[in-house]
Design an enzyme around this catalytic site. Structure first.
Site: not given
Lengths: 95, 485
Positions: B78, B153, B177
């Site tokens: 990420k 997310s 997330s």
């Protein structure tokens, strides 16, 4: 309304966010709806409950007492938008 | 079987047997990224050259007899993890072409264990969002249906694994997330207990809630990845100094005799029929496997959304103060002074959702509102944690849906932030309480979208969690279902 336009403008100033008129108009309604939802916390009697800042109770945490290399000025400044003589340059604060 | 379809443990076997190489694996994934990412948009940065160099190095190390658990395994991160010399954006305009001068601890650990980093993944800006539509680099699309969101997310991290673009990924989970996008993309995702994995070098959103965790094809891979990144780190004073168990050693112990709790507050109106059926079937499967199912109560569940969106935004408003156009960032300066430079830089650099959360958090912390909002929410947080403490006196694990529905359509919820927040109802509590949780595939909706089941265990109960998940996975084949790309 839970929140007024003047309050939103004040919070934007505190947040250091230059919001335009349109953004302020939109965010008033959104903040109002969210704060309205948050109101339901008041249904709960929390007298005597200790506020919980953290999931893990921590005493003062000292870092390991070891000498290690630091980043160095050159690397630390590499992403600066305005580097002046090995320092971070900022707009003048005091005349 | 194509190289990109292998799990990490299968790759480990093939690499050990000499039937494939790190370079071959890396090339296969880079090829898949090239072929599919125009559709999916999971990557912000692809590091082909660095990845191939790392893969060659991994093959050399293996030839020299230096084999680590992840030697030659291609992974992606990420874009919230700072990576030395690789652009790190947090999916925000404000960071511009930020080139971090160091690697975060989780990244360093992956590299030390021989992993090959193929790139940096798209996400909601500063990890704020549940759909991955809040990205300065465009929305990520769900590999199962590109008209749907992948969740957020860590949407890029989930979509990447689902689309076979890397063997595994790291994400972060502040309120769901990792688990929610894992559920929406049909992969396994684990949020460790608060303090299990170092947050050093992870761009902070809400520091008392953020945790780093893996997204993988199956539960065994998840155990491998967690074992690789877990552990105390003196650079993160909130990481906890407890030994990291050998998660693989206890993986196959089964669930016979285990008590699994079903919190009645999670089976509510608004739970989609397909999700309910998949969860009911999961419960039946656990019964079949010998677990005892116990109804439990987590009475403060309905307050989790309100509590979270005060605590998280308050912490965010403080954390994001560092983006001020001085040390990094694209500075905007119209020459009217320092305070205006800050405000203009931040107005130009942050997206709408980030601005909204900074505003909410600043409001909750501001004079006159601090007690009514922030302290009140911290007290409710304590009640939510107590719910779990009591529940885990009765049961070993808790089973719930991950999200009320399967993945929703792109644009469906963007106009109403509160509706978007309410979709996080089942995942937020674990972060507030600091316990661990995971999502594993447990069904496919009538529209052909994956559904996940959430398992929760007490703080530092990751071994328990993985064991429980593994037993389910062995008895089902949902994890091997793949999207057609």
């Amino acid at each position: 309304m839970k929140i007024t336009r003047a309050e939103v403008e004040k919070v934007a100033r505190l947040s250091r966010l230059a919001l335009n008129e349109e953004e302020i108009g939109t965010i008033i309604g959104q903040m109002d709806a969210i704060l309205g939802h948050v109101e339901q916390l008041n249904e709960l009697d929390t007298d005597g409950v200790t506020p919980m800042a953290h999931a893990v109770p921590l005493e003062n945490a000292f870092r390991c007492d070891e000498v290690t290399a630091s980043l160095g000025a050159e690397k630390a400044l590499a992403n600066a938008p305005n580097e002046v003589d090995g320092c971070f340059g900022v707009p003048k604060v005091i005349e | 079987m194509a190289l990109i379809d292998l799990t990490i443990h299968e790759m480990q076997q093939q690499l050990a047997a000499g039937s494939t190489t790190a370079v071959a694996l890396t090339e296969a994934f880079l090829q898949q990224i090239k072929a599919t990412d125009e559709q999916i948009n999971a990557f912000i940065t692809v590091c082909d050259q660095q990845a191939l160099a790392a893969a060659r190095e991994a093959d050399e190390q293996r030839a020299a007899g230096n084999v680590q658990p992840l030697t030659g395994i291609p992974v992606a991160l990420k874009d919230i993890f700072v990576t030395e010399g690789i652009r790190t954006t947090c999916a925000s305009k404000i960071l511009g072409d930020y080139l971090p001068p160091y690697d975060g601890t989780a990244v360093r650990k992956l590299k030390e264990q021989g992993a090959v980093i193929v790139g940096k993944l798209n996400m909601d800006e500063f990890a704020m969002g549940s759909s991955n539509e809040n990205s300065a680099f465009g929305a990520v699309r769900n590999p199962w249906n590109t008209d749907c969101v992948p969740g957020g997310s860590s949407g890029g991290s989930a979509a990447c694994v689902s689309a076979r673009q890397s063997a595994a990924t790291l994400g972060t989970d502040t309120g769901g997330s990792i688990r929610q996008p894992a559920s929406h993309c049909g992969v396994v995702g684990l949020k460790p207990s608060y303090g299990r994995v170092s947050r050093y070098g992870v761009i902070a959103y809400a520091s008392s809630l953020d945790q780093v965790g893996p997204l993988t094809r199956d539960v065994r891979d998840c155990a491998i990845m967690l074992g690789a990144v877990a552990g105390y780190d003196c650079a993160d004073s909130t990481s906890v100094d407890l030994p990291v168990p050998d998660y693989l050693a206890t993986l196959e112990q089964g669930v016979a005799g285990k008590k699994i709790g079903l919190p009645k507050e999670y089976f509510i109106d608004g739970l989609d029929d397909d999700v309910k059926q998949a969860i009911d079937a999961s419960v039946a499967k656990y019964k079949e496997l010998g677990a005892e199912i116990v109804e439990i109560s987590l009475p403060h569940t309905k307050y989790a959304v309100a509590c979270y969106y005060v605590v998280a935004t308050a912490e965010a408003s403080s954390n994001l103060a560092r983006f001020d156009g001085v040390r990094y960032c694209q500075r905007v300066d119209e020459g009217t002074g320092l305070a205006d430079m800050y405000s203009q830089t931040r107005a130009a650099g942050f997206g709408d959702e980030v601005k909204r959360r900074i505003m909410l958090g600043t409001y909750a912390l501001s004079s006159g509102y601090y007690d009514a909002y922030y302290i009140k929410a911290q007290k409710v947080r304590a009640l939510i944690q107590q719910d779990f403490t009591k529940a885990f006196e009765q049961v070993d694990c808790i089973l719930t849906p991950v999200a009320p529905t399967a993945a929703f359509g792109l644009g469906d919820k963007t106009s109403d932030p509160l509706q978007m927040y309410l979709s996080d109802i089942f995942t937020l509590s674990a972060n507030l309480a600091g316990i661990c949780g995971m999502s594993l595939p447990c069904g496919i909706s009538q529209k052909g979208l994956p559904i996940g089941v959430q398992l929760l265990a007490k703080a530092f109960g990751e071994a328990e969690l993985l064991q429980t998940a593994y037993a389910f996975e062995q008895a089902t084949d949902w994890h091997s279902q793949q999207p057609e790309l």
